[in-house]
Structures are given as structure tokens and as C-alpha cells.
Design a protein around this motif. Structure first.
Motif, short mmCIF file in Angstrom:
data_model
loop_
_atom_site.label_atom_id
_atom_site.label_comp_id
_atom_site.label_asym_id
_atom_site.label_seq_id
_atom_site.Cartn_x
_atom_site.Cartn_y
_atom_site.Cartn_z
N PRO A 5 48.91 47.02 33.73
CA PRO A 5 48.77 45.62 34.37
C PRO A 5 48.10 45.63 35.91
O PRO A 5 48.58 46.75 36.50
N ALA A 6 47.50 44.71 36.23
CA ALA A 6 46.92 44.96 37.60
C ALA A 6 47.59 43.59 38.36
O ALA A 6 48.03 42.56 37.73
N ASN A 7 47.65 43.65 39.54
CA ASN A 7 48.06 42.90 40.73
C ASN A 7 47.54 41.49 40.44
O ASN A 7 46.30 41.38 40.73
N THR A 8 48.27 40.42 40.23
CA THR A 8 47.33 39.05 40.02
C THR A 8 46.65 38.71 41.39
O THR A 8 45.44 38.20 41.10
N ASP A 9 47.49 38.60 42.40
CA ASP A 9 46.67 38.17 43.56
C ASP A 9 45.57 39.20 44.03
O ASP A 9 44.50 38.72 44.46
N ALA A 10 45.65 40.49 43.70
CA ALA A 10 44.65 41.36 43.99
C ALA A 10 43.42 41.03 42.94
O ALA A 10 42.39 40.92 43.66
N ASP A 49 43.43 42.00 28.76
CA ASP A 49 42.85 41.06 28.00
C ASP A 49 43.05 39.74 28.99
O ASP A 49 42.00 38.84 28.96
N GLN A 50 43.81 39.63 29.71
CA GLN A 50 43.94 38.24 30.64
C GLN A 50 42.75 38.50 31.52
O GLN A 50 42.18 37.42 31.89
N ILE A 51 42.59 39.66 32.37
CA ILE A 51 41.45 39.63 33.05
C ILE A 51 40.29 39.31 32.66
O ILE A 51 39.50 38.66 33.01
N GLU A 52 39.85 40.01 31.34
CA GLU A 52 38.85 39.76 30.69
C GLU A 52 38.37 38.29 30.47
O GLU A 52 37.47 37.81 30.49
#
Length: 88
Positions: A5-10, A49-52
Motif C-alpha cells: 500500500p502507498a500513502n493516500t495523501d502522497a 488496484d485503487q491507485i490504478e
């Protein structure tokens, strides 16, 4: 795309920064936030998947403002912009 997972704010910040030269800072921020909300993305971390999905939704909206060809280039830029946030 990231397997962790990646930081949402970033992610939101990177995408907004990438879009700003094309549609301005306010519209860029609004586009990313509104599509994030429509996709139901909440919390401090985003999956690949959310990022994409977010990139895809924002990119689809760019077709109206930039045309398909130019929007495709900006979508590639959005993906590349995420390398610095551990999302690519």
C-alpha cells in the motif's frame, strides 16, 4: 504498480501536482478528490488496484479537456509521478 500500500495523501498530492500544469491547481485537486470519493477510497493507504482505478477515472475526465491523445500522455505522467511515493 506497488505491491505494498502507498500513502493516500502522497498519492493524491503527486497526482494533483502532475495535473496542475494542464488544468490548474484547483481543478486538479478537485478532480483527484472527487474521483477518490466516488471510488470509495478512504484511509491512510491505497492499494495498487485503487491507485490504478483513480488514475483511470481521472484520466477519463481529462479526455474532455485535453483530447484522448494528450490525456493518454498525462495518464503516463501520473503513473510515473508515483515512483517517488512508493506506488510504482
Amino acid at each position: 504498480m506497488a505491491t505494498q500500500p502507498a500513502n493516500t495523501d502522497a498519492v493524491v498530492e503527486a497526482l494533483t501536482r502532475t495535473l496542475t500544469p494542464y488544468i490548474g491547481p484547483n481543478m486538479a485537486r478537485s478532480a483527484v478528490q472527487s474521483q477518490r470519493e466516488r471510488l470509495g477510497i478512504e484511509g491512510a493507504a491505497m492499494t495498487a488496484d485503487q491507485i490504478e482505478g483513480l488514475i483511470s477515472k481521472v484520466g477519463h475526465g481529462l479526455n474532455v479537456f485535453l483530447g484522448r491523445e494528450r490525456a493518454a500522455g498525462v495518464i503516463d505522467e501520473m503513473r510515473k509521478s508515483l515512483c517517488g511515493v512508493g506506488a510504482a
